[in-house]
Scaffold this active site. Structure first.
Site, PDB file in Angstrom:
ATOM      1  N   ASP A 377      64.039 -23.381  -6.807  1.00 16.90           N
ATOM      2  CA  ASP A 377      65.104 -23.729  -5.880  1.00 16.90           C
ATOM      3  C   ASP A 377      65.185 -25.257  -5.869  1.00 16.90           C
ATOM      4  OD1 ASP A 377      66.999 -23.141  -3.726  1.00 16.90           O
ATOM      5  OD2 ASP A 377      65.530 -24.149  -2.456  1.00 16.90           O
ATOM      6  N   LYS A 378      66.399 -25.818  -5.904  1.00 16.09           N
ATOM      7  CA  LYS A 378      66.520 -27.274  -6.047  1.00 16.09           C
ATOM      8  C   LYS A 378      66.135 -28.025  -4.781  1.00 16.09           C
ATOM      9  CE  LYS A 378      70.381 -29.673  -5.585  1.00 16.09           C
ATOM     10  NZ  LYS A 378      70.048 -30.851  -4.725  1.00 16.09           N
ATOM     11  N   THR A 524      70.616 -23.395  -7.447  1.00 16.66           N
ATOM     12  CA  THR A 524      71.083 -24.238  -6.349  1.00 16.66           C
ATOM     13  C   THR A 524      72.461 -23.804  -5.867  1.00 16.66           C
ATOM     14  OG1 THR A 524      71.597 -26.520  -5.688  1.00 16.66           O
ATOM     15  CG2 THR A 524      72.040 -25.937  -7.979  1.00 16.66           C
ATOM     16  N   GLY A 525      72.726 -24.104  -4.616  1.00 16.28           N
ATOM     17  CA  GLY A 525      74.054 -23.852  -4.068  1.00 16.28           C
ATOM     18  C   GLY A 525      74.981 -25.028  -4.290  1.00 16.28           C
ATOM     19  N   LYS A 552      70.953 -15.011  -5.102  1.00 14.99           N
ATOM     20  CA  LYS A 552      69.784 -15.549  -5.804  1.00 14.99           C
ATOM     21  C   LYS A 552      68.974 -14.460  -6.498  1.00 14.99           C
ATOM     22  CE  LYS A 552      69.168 -19.800  -3.127  1.00 14.99           C
ATOM     23  NZ  LYS A 552      68.266 -20.613  -2.287  1.00 14.99           N
ATOM     24  N   ASP A 571      61.388 -22.039  -0.774  1.00 15.08           N
ATOM     25  CA  ASP A 571      60.789 -22.345   0.525  1.00 15.08           C
ATOM     26  C   ASP A 571      60.235 -21.108   1.227  1.00 15.08           C
ATOM     27  OD1 ASP A 571      62.952 -21.022   1.595  1.00 15.08           O
ATOM     28  OD2 ASP A 571      63.931 -22.808   2.364  1.00 15.08           O
ATOM     29  N   ASP A 575      64.721 -17.892   0.741  1.00 21.59           N
ATOM     30  CA  ASP A 575      64.648 -17.403  -0.630  1.00 21.59           C
ATOM     31  C   ASP A 575      63.915 -16.063  -0.724  1.00 21.59           C
ATOM     32  OD1 ASP A 575      65.936 -19.643  -1.790  1.00 21.59           O
ATOM     33  OD2 ASP A 575      64.092 -20.795  -1.623  1.00 21.59           O
TER      34      ASP A 575
END
Length: 681
Positions: A377-378, A524-525, A552, A571, A575
């Site tokens: 995850d970014k 990423t969003g 995701k 996190d 997620d």
């Protein structure tokens, strides 16, 4: 989903725990105390048995002949004395193995104790029959030495298990016994830790341990959280910052409002997670258990075959056949096999906890060695997750970047906008602002250090037809960065670009993972431009942009359909579906946030480099397990035939005592080898 259910189970387990200092210590110490008691029992039996073994050896006619003493030490009734002494060794020293034999056959689950119990029983019963009239040769000395070696071997095993479990005890000891509770009149009262409740305010003096998780309401200090999070550098704490129970206060006094106690505390969560990991069965452990079972069957079968072959197909006597049978069963004992995997599991779990990795799912941890791709995850994982200054540009002959940032930061200190906070954070030495004014939707203005300053958006420049270096602006915008312009005394003098700064640790992490042959992918969003810039900067293999939270898990599945074992790193809260879909879910969180994380493995520091270290530990752990399984069973391939007497015609033969030595040596090697496990960074 596997993680949500796991988390509920985990929370339900916590309902049985109370104060971490008392209950957790009691639970974590339970296994350690049991092993300590067993170790002392084995040691006591060993010393008594070894004292009795000395006269047994002296009275042994075979030993006397080997030493060339002839009949000098022989006298009428010496075999009866040996019988009495050997009976004590058999029933007292051999009791743990006889009881183990009974327990294993009762299951029925024949294993190590079955072999030892059968071996010493066969030796004792046959020797007793010889003493009381049956023709043959006694081998009480082999019986006694076998029991001695088995006792000391088990003692070494218990000590090894105790040392591996000690991490839980040390964690439980981190909490102080009392807390200084602040009363309404400002005085303090010392109360036992179990009496602490939420919203109590406690005083933590310099050098003291913080008694519970909470928030600083007064004071400023640095706190050593290394034993909790693995972060070696003391962390500065001021009003509003969270602190973790068990961490050590530095030079200043802190008043902390308690927000987590007992089962909810970070330390309690850590202790429970470590215990779960140590007690959980892994696939490799199941393999070892199956191997031990079959090795027992093979050993008993080989022992019976040996006895049958020497009795009916050779001219050797019954005593020799029995001795070969006993030796086969001793040499084949899966003693070390029972220790091979659990010791590595215990050591790796403790090692992981010391480095800030908390393993909740052993099977997933073992699976980490086969990963083909890791999806990050970014925001907050590869990047810091907050706006920060990335570039400072100067135009039109103005070349002092520090002054430009100082003027802009001073003006922005009056704003609560994320962009303003990012600029202020990057500014040293803020100056006083006069005539502050907001330019609706376009920026702010004011007088700083005698100069008229404006920090405005690109829209303001277009509206007022102010020329600016479009190429530089478009380049920064193409990287997904937000750009604001700084006007000093009505002259455009520079621009400040802000973005979610990439962690320096991320670059090292990606490089390490690439060196392991693992693909690195980002989720990423954010828009395509921002994602492409970060992916390019880090050298990622692929990325997914503009992904909604509910999408995701589908992206994880998409990568899995490429035939890759996939880990998801995020996190652990928003997620959760993706972590559940992944083959290995790695939750990254700092400090007390660990309590709400969901994942197979939790990293207490928000450091992507730990992902690479974790995988390296998984690989090293599996390698150690395989090494130990070879050490524990490999010698059987040549030792069993040797014990059966296949080289007897060449004068090569193993006695039961020497067989026990070789078996115990294998156990010691396995225990030592497990202790050499380390994280390759």
């Amino acid at each position: 989903m596997k993680h949500s259910s796991h988390k509920k189970d985990h929370q339900n387990e916590h309902k049985h725990h109370k104060d971490p200092n008392h209950e957790e210590h009691k639970h974590s110490g339970g296994h350690a105390e049991h092993h300590a008691h067993m170790a002392q029992d084995f040691l006591k039996r060993f010393w008594i048995s070894i004292a009795l073994t000395i006269p047994i050896l002296i009275f042994s006619h075979m030993i006397q002949e080997l030493l060339g003493l002839g009949t000098a030490l022989q006298f009428t009734g010496d075999t009866y004395i040996s019988f009495v002494l050997s009976s004590i060794v058999f029933f007292y020293g051999g009791w743990p193995f006889l009881k183990g034999l009974y327990d294993e056959l009762k299951e029925p689950q024949p294993g190590m104790m079955t072999l030892i119990g059968v071996a010493i029983t066969a030796a004792y019963v046959y020797s007793t029959l010889v003493v009381f009239g049956v023709e043959g040769q006694v081998f009480f000395w082999e019986l006694a030495t076998l029991v001695d070696i088995m006792l000391i071997g088990h003692y070494i095993e218990m000590k090894s298990v105790m040392s591996a479990s000690r991490a839980l005890e040390e964690l439980a000891k981190l909490m102080p016994s009392e807390a200084h509770v602040v009363q309404e009149d400002g005085s303090t009262k010392d109360v036992p830790l179990e009496e602490l409740q939420k919203e109590y305010k406690v005083l933590v003096k310099p050098g003291e341990k913080i008694p519970a998780d909470g928030v600083v309401v007064n004071g400023k200090s640095s706190v050593n959280e290394s034993l909790m999070t693995g972060e070696s550098k003391p962390v500065s704490k001021k009003q509003g910052d969270e602190v973790i129970g068990g961490s050590i206060n530095g030079e200043g006094s802190l008043t902390v409002e308690v927000n987590r106690t007992g089962e909810d505390s970070f330390l309690s969560q850590v202790i429970d997670l470590v215990r779960q990991a140590q007690e959980s069965k892994s696939r490799t452990q199941d393999l070892a258990n199956r191997a031990a079972f079959w090795l027992t069957i093979i050993a008993l079968g080989a022992g019976a075959l040996t006895f049958f072959a020497w009795t009916f197909f050779t001219t050797e006597n019954f005593v020799f056949a029995l001795e070969r049978t006993v030796t086969v069963m001793v040499i084949a004992c899966p003693h070390a096999l029972g220790l091979a995997v659990p010791l590595v599991v215990a050591v790796s779990t403790s090692l992981a906890a010391q480095n800030g990795f908390l393993i909740r799912n052993r099977t997933a941890f073992e699976e980490a060695r086969n990963l083909g791709a890791i999806i990050f995850d970014k925001t907050g994982t590869l990047t810091h997750g907050e706006f920060g200054v990335t570039d400072v540009l100067t135009f039109n002959g103005f070349d002092d970047k520090e002054q430009l940032l100082s003027l802009a930061g001073s003006l922005e200190q009056n704003s609560e906008h994320p962009i303003a906070r990012g600029i202020v954070k990057a500014t040293d030495g803020l100056m006083k602002v006069e005539e502050f004014n907001s330019i609706t939707g376009k920026g702010i203005e004011g007088r700083v250090d005698g100069k008229q300053i404006k920090v405005v958006s690109p829209g303001y420049l277009r509206e007022h037809n102010i020329d600016h270096p479009t190429e530089q602006y478009e380049q920064l915008s193409g990287q997904g960065k937000t750009v604001v312009f700084v006007i000093i005394d009505d002259h455009l003098q520079g621009a400040i670009a802000l973005g979610d700064n990439i962690r320096e640790d991320s670059r090292e992490a990606i490089q390490s993972l690439h060196n392991m042959g693992i693909q690195c992918i980002m989720l990423t969003g954010d828009n395509q431009q921002t994602a492409a810039y970060v992916a390019n900067e880090l050298g990622l293999d692929d990325f997914f942009a503009e992904v909604l939270p509910e999408e995701k898990a589908a992206k994880i599945k998409e990568v899995q359909q490429r035939g890759l074992k996939v880990a998801m790193t995020g996190d652990g809260v928003n997620d959760a579906p993706a972590l559940a879909q992944a083959d290995v879910g790695i939750a990254i969180g700092a400090g007390s946030d660990v309590a709400v994380e969901t994942g197979d493995i939790i990293l207490t520091q928000s450091n992507p480099k730990d992902v690479a270290s974790l995988i390296a530990l998984a690989k090293a752990t599996y390698k150690k397990m395989v090494q130990n399984l070879w050490w524990a069973t490999g010698y059987n391939a040549f030792a069993i035939p040797l014990a059966a007497g296949v080289l007897y015609t060449y004068g090569i033969i193993l006695s039961p005592a020497l067989g026990a030595v070789l078996m115990s040596l294998s156990t010691v090697i396995v225990a030592i080898n497990a202790r050499f496990l380390k994280i390759e960074r």
